[in-house]
Motif scaffolding. Structure first.
Motif, PDB file in Angstrom:
ATOM      1  N   UNK A  14      11.424 -12.893   2.666  1.00 14.08           N
ATOM      2  CA  UNK A  14      11.985 -11.760   1.892  1.00 14.08           C
ATOM      3  C   UNK A  14      11.215 -11.392   0.872  1.00 14.08           C
ATOM      4  N   UNK A  15      11.012  -9.952   0.630  1.00 20.36           N
ATOM      5  CA  UNK A  15      10.204  -9.518  -0.221  1.00 20.36           C
ATOM      6  C   UNK A  15      10.932  -8.775  -1.023  1.00 20.36           C
ATOM      7  N   UNK A  16      10.986  -9.251  -2.321  1.00 16.91           N
ATOM      8  CA  UNK A  16      11.980  -8.541  -3.455  1.00 16.91           C
ATOM      9  C   UNK A  16      10.944  -7.813  -4.521  1.00 16.91           C
ATOM     10  N   UNK A  17      11.183  -6.440  -4.674  1.00 18.76           N
ATOM     11  CA  UNK A  17      10.395  -5.790  -5.544  1.00 18.76           C
ATOM     12  C   UNK A  17      11.085  -5.166  -6.820  1.00 18.76           C
ATOM     13  N   UNK A  18      10.738  -5.126  -7.926  1.00 21.53           N
ATOM     14  CA  UNK A  18      11.426  -4.475  -9.062  1.00 21.53           C
ATOM     15  C   UNK A  18      11.353  -5.222 -10.281  1.00 21.53           C
TER      16      UNK A  18
ATOM     17  N   UNK B  19       4.221  -3.645 -10.752  1.00 22.45           N
ATOM     18  CA  UNK B  19       5.488  -3.817 -10.525  1.00 22.45           C
ATOM     19  C   UNK B  19       5.600  -5.483 -10.052  1.00 22.45           C
ATOM     20  N   UNK B  20       6.577  -6.192 -10.704  1.00 19.59           N
ATOM     21  CA  UNK B  20       6.753  -7.621 -10.373  1.00 19.59           C
ATOM     22  C   UNK B  20       7.354  -7.678  -8.888  1.00 19.59           C
ATOM     23  N   UNK B  21       6.970  -8.860  -8.345  1.00 16.55           N
ATOM     24  CA  UNK B  21       7.277  -8.860  -6.736  1.00 16.55           C
ATOM     25  C   UNK B  21       7.706 -10.566  -6.828  1.00 16.55           C
ATOM     26  N   UNK B  22       8.656 -10.869  -6.018  1.00 18.14           N
ATOM     27  CA  UNK B  22       9.047 -12.077  -5.499  1.00 18.14           C
ATOM     28  C   UNK B  22       9.363 -12.316  -3.976  1.00 18.14           C
ATOM     29  N   UNK B  23       8.492 -12.936  -3.618  1.00 18.09           N
ATOM     30  CA  UNK B  23       8.775 -13.283  -2.071  1.00 18.09           C
ATOM     31  C   UNK B  23       9.137 -14.968  -1.768  1.00 18.09           C
ATOM     32  N   UNK B  24      10.010 -14.862  -0.845  1.00 20.23           N
ATOM     33  CA  UNK B  24      10.714 -16.012  -0.745  1.00 20.23           C
ATOM     34  C   UNK B  24      10.834 -16.379   0.816  1.00 20.23           C
ATOM     35  N   UNK B  25      10.714 -17.502   1.305  1.00 15.68           N
ATOM     36  CA  UNK B  25      11.046 -18.005   2.792  1.00 15.68           C
ATOM     37  C   UNK B  25      11.962 -19.186   2.659  1.00 15.68           C
ATOM     38  N   UNK B  26      12.894 -19.218   3.750  1.00 17.76           N
ATOM     39  CA  UNK B  26      13.685 -20.235   3.923  1.00 17.76           C
ATOM     40  C   UNK B  26      14.750 -20.289   2.881  1.00 17.76           C
TER      41      UNK B  26
ATOM     42  N   UNK C 171       5.371 -15.630  -7.075  1.00 13.59           N
ATOM     43  CA  UNK C 171       5.675 -14.709  -7.808  1.00 13.59           C
ATOM     44  C   UNK C 171       4.585 -13.938  -8.212  1.00 13.59           C
ATOM     45  N   UNK C 172       4.583 -12.644  -8.238  1.00 14.06           N
ATOM     46  CA  UNK C 172       3.285 -11.950  -8.789  1.00 14.06           C
ATOM     47  C   UNK C 172       3.387 -10.460  -8.918  1.00 14.06           C
ATOM     48  N   UNK C 173       2.403  -9.619  -8.692  1.00 18.37           N
ATOM     49  CA  UNK C 173       2.541  -8.139  -8.734  1.00 18.37           C
ATOM     50  C   UNK C 173       2.473  -7.578  -7.369  1.00 18.37           C
ATOM     51  N   UNK C 174       2.676  -6.300  -7.349  1.00 16.64           N
ATOM     52  CA  UNK C 174       2.787  -5.583  -6.121  1.00 16.64           C
ATOM     53  C   UNK C 174       1.372  -5.587  -5.484  1.00 16.64           C
ATOM     54  N   UNK C 175       0.344  -5.367  -6.204  1.00 16.64           N
ATOM     55  CA  UNK C 175      -0.927  -5.198  -5.734  1.00 16.64           C
ATOM     56  C   UNK C 175      -1.372  -6.423  -5.086  1.00 16.64           C
ATOM     57  N   UNK C 176      -0.826  -7.657  -5.487  1.00 13.70           N
ATOM     58  CA  UNK C 176      -0.929  -8.971  -4.959  1.00 13.70           C
ATOM     59  C   UNK C 176      -0.371  -9.368  -3.796  1.00 13.70           C
ATOM     60  N   UNK C 177       0.637  -8.549  -3.320  1.00 16.37           N
ATOM     61  CA  UNK C 177       1.668  -8.995  -2.455  1.00 16.37           C
ATOM     62  C   UNK C 177       1.217  -9.452  -1.135  1.00 16.37           C
TER      63      UNK C 177
ATOM     64  N   UNK D 297       0.807  -1.331  -0.155  1.00 13.49           N
ATOM     65  CA  UNK D 297      -0.015  -0.080  -0.128  1.00 13.49           C
ATOM     66  C   UNK D 297       0.845   1.403  -0.044  1.00 13.49           C
ATOM     67  N   UNK D 298       1.906   1.100   0.794  1.00 14.35           N
ATOM     68  CA  UNK D 298       2.770   2.461   0.859  1.00 14.35           C
ATOM     69  C   UNK D 298       3.425   2.696  -0.268  1.00 14.35           C
ATOM     70  N   UNK D 299       4.150   1.676  -1.044  1.00 15.00           N
ATOM     71  CA  UNK D 299       4.653   1.940  -2.156  1.00 15.00           C
ATOM     72  C   UNK D 299       3.978   2.455  -3.354  1.00 15.00           C
ATOM     73  N   UNK D 300       2.855   1.881  -3.591  1.00 15.60           N
ATOM     74  CA  UNK D 300       1.542   2.084  -4.706  1.00 15.60           C
ATOM     75  C   UNK D 300       1.283   3.882  -4.150  1.00 15.60           C
ATOM     76  N   UNK D 301       1.168   4.225  -2.826  1.00 16.09           N
ATOM     77  CA  UNK D 301       0.631   5.358  -2.450  1.00 16.09           C
ATOM     78  C   UNK D 301       1.999   6.450  -2.778  1.00 16.09           C
TER      79      UNK D 301
END
Length: 498
Positions: free
Chosen positions: A466-470, A429-436, A446-452, A418-422
């Protein structure tokens, strides 16, 4: 709010059977001045003769004809042994009294005859390249004599053995043999002048550091450097603290310096996220203290950890503060180093691979691909108050030419999005979230910032996220990347939310 707990000692796991099954028992067999029988004049036999000569054996060669390579070897000779060439075939009487009997036999019948003669004489036998008639094998050797490393695959994978040898060769400086020889010359002095236990261990730890430094060994055992080491070992009673980065999980991510530091520790204060495989590399006698810190869970107070480091180091112990990832990236190393400096306790840092770097390597994606990103930022998703930090330059993070990686982002995923979109970051924007990251149970989305927020919630794990955005994450993973790469990942769970 997470509750506080006290540091707790964790004893290393002990198995009833402390040694796993061995295909063969590795032994180091002194041959100085002893008789060895070698039947055959081939190139293969010449190589064995040269190896035996380097060990100081008296090599009796039985062969009517010698290969050109073998003749050259006998002409050149060896400084450490002597060759005795008998220009005739071997016979049963020549094997008696030998330390070893080796042959390059032209047939299985000849091999069996030699094998039986050796057995009858009670002499260990090796028929070259004929395993059924071998009572011992020649492995690959890394020679830094008096340091000698033998490698065997029990004959099933010789090329693998050679590859292992090459890998070890790159780790050991050529000067190591001179340092090992020096260790032998000063051993009596160490025993006489230094007390058993901490003093002697301190000396040999510092000596080992010098041996692996690549320094040239002094001509004698009274060099200034060596005298300084003796002085430190005998008189320095104050302990020290080393902050060590354990990397994101897989023990193979440890640096060589981290491994050596774990081997010299008296006490290890480790976090919840440090994998057991890393602790297994530590000195067996080291006390292990769990001082786990993990968001949203019962954790040790940082003040208690600082007090413990000071107390243990003040007792003259080498304390290793083992942290997941890199100590200097969101590891509270600054607070710990400040406290140690205030107490006058020596401290040093051994860096580790931070989780964002391991993530990028695992995915095969450059965080600073020049077509998409001209900068990368690592950001904590938690302030001191446990909330999303207000001091971060959110407008700067919204820059489309920046790759941003948020650490510890699970609970803050929705607010981050929400803060980044604001602030102007594109919702798609493509996003990757990864654990362990780098572990066998690694999972990603994998998805978009709006669905993070939904994507992070879908990760079936309680590990740190970890949340990687770009825009770099819009790339397809290179066809050369392999899920079972150097980070040891056996499987990945990849989910997309449209």
């Amino acid at each position: 709010m997470p509750t506080s707990r006290k540091p707790a000692e964790v004893r290393p796991k002990r198995r009833v059977a402390r040694v796993e099954p061995l295909a063969s028992l590795p032994l180091f067999f002194p041959l100085e001045g002893r008789k060895v029988v070698l039947a055959g004049g081939t190139d293969a036999a010449a190589w064995k003769a040269e190896l035996l000569a380097a060990s100081g054996a008296e090599v009796h060669v039985f062969a009517e004809e010698l290969s050109e390579v073998f003749e050259t070897l006998l002409e050149r000779g060896n400084l450490k042994c002597r060759f005795v060439h008998h220009a005739r075939p071997w016979s049963t009487d020549v094997i008696s009294g030998a330390a070893l009997a080796i042959a390059d036999a032209p047939s299985d019948g000849a091999a069996q005859a030699f094998y039986c003669a050796g057995k009858a004489a009670g002499v260990p036998v090796n028929v070259i390249d004929n395993p059924p008639f071998c009572e011992f094998q020649f492995g690959s050797i890394v020679n830094r004599s008096p340091v000698v490393i033998g490698i065997s695959t029990n004959g099933v994978a010789p090329i693998l053995g050679q590859a292992i040898r090459r890998r070890i060769e790159t780790l050991l400086p050529t000067s190591l043999q001179d340092w090992a020889a020096l260790a032998g010359r000063i051993r009596a002095r160490v025993l006489e002048s230094l007390a058993p236990g901490a003093e002697r261990r301190r000396f040999w730890e510092r000596f080992t550091d010098m041996a692996f430094s690549g320094k040239v060994v002094a001509a004698d055992a009274t060099s200034r450097d060596l005298e300084d080491v003796f002085g430190e070992a005998a008189h320095v009673r104050q302990g020290r603290v080393t902050l060590v980065g354990a990397g994101p999980g897989d023990a193979e991510n440890l640096t060589l310096k981290a491994m050596r530091t774990l081997q010299s520790a008296d006490v290890i204060l480790f976090d919840d996220l440090v994998d057991d495989s890393v602790l297994e590399l530590a000195r067996r006698e080291a006390k292990r203290m769990l001082v786990g810190k993990r968001g949203g869970r019962e954790s040790c107070r940082q003040e208690d950890i600082n007090d413990m480091m000071v107390s243990l180091a003040s007792q003259g112990k080498h304390v290793v503060r083992l942290k997941s990832g890199d100590p200097m990236i969101f590891g509270r190393a600054g607070e710990e180093l400040t406290r140690l400096a205030e107490e006058g306790i020596p401290a040093s840092v051994v860096p580790g691979i931070t989780a964002a770097s391991a993530m990028a390597a695992e995915l095969g994606i450059s965080l600073t691909h020049r077509d998409h990103a001209q900068s990368v930022r690592f950001v904590t998703a938690h302030s001191r108050k446990g909330k999303l930090p207000d001091t971060v330059d959110w407008r700067g993070l919204a820059d489309p030419a920046t790759t941003t990686v948020f650490y510890m982002g699970r609970r803050m995923a929705g607010q981050i999005s929400q803060r980044l979109i604001t602030e102007g970051r594109r919702p798609g924007t493509p996003v990757k979230a990864m654990a362990n990251v780098s572990r066998k149970d690694s999972v990603s989305w994998s998805g978009s910032l709006t669905k993070l927020a939904q994507g992070v919630d879908s990760l079936e794990t309680d590990g740190p996220v970890l949340i990687a955005i770009g825009d770099v994450f819009a790339q397809k993973i290179s066809s050369n990347s392999n899920p079972e790469n150097q980070y040891g990942v056996n499987s990945q769970v990849r989910k997309s939310i449209s």
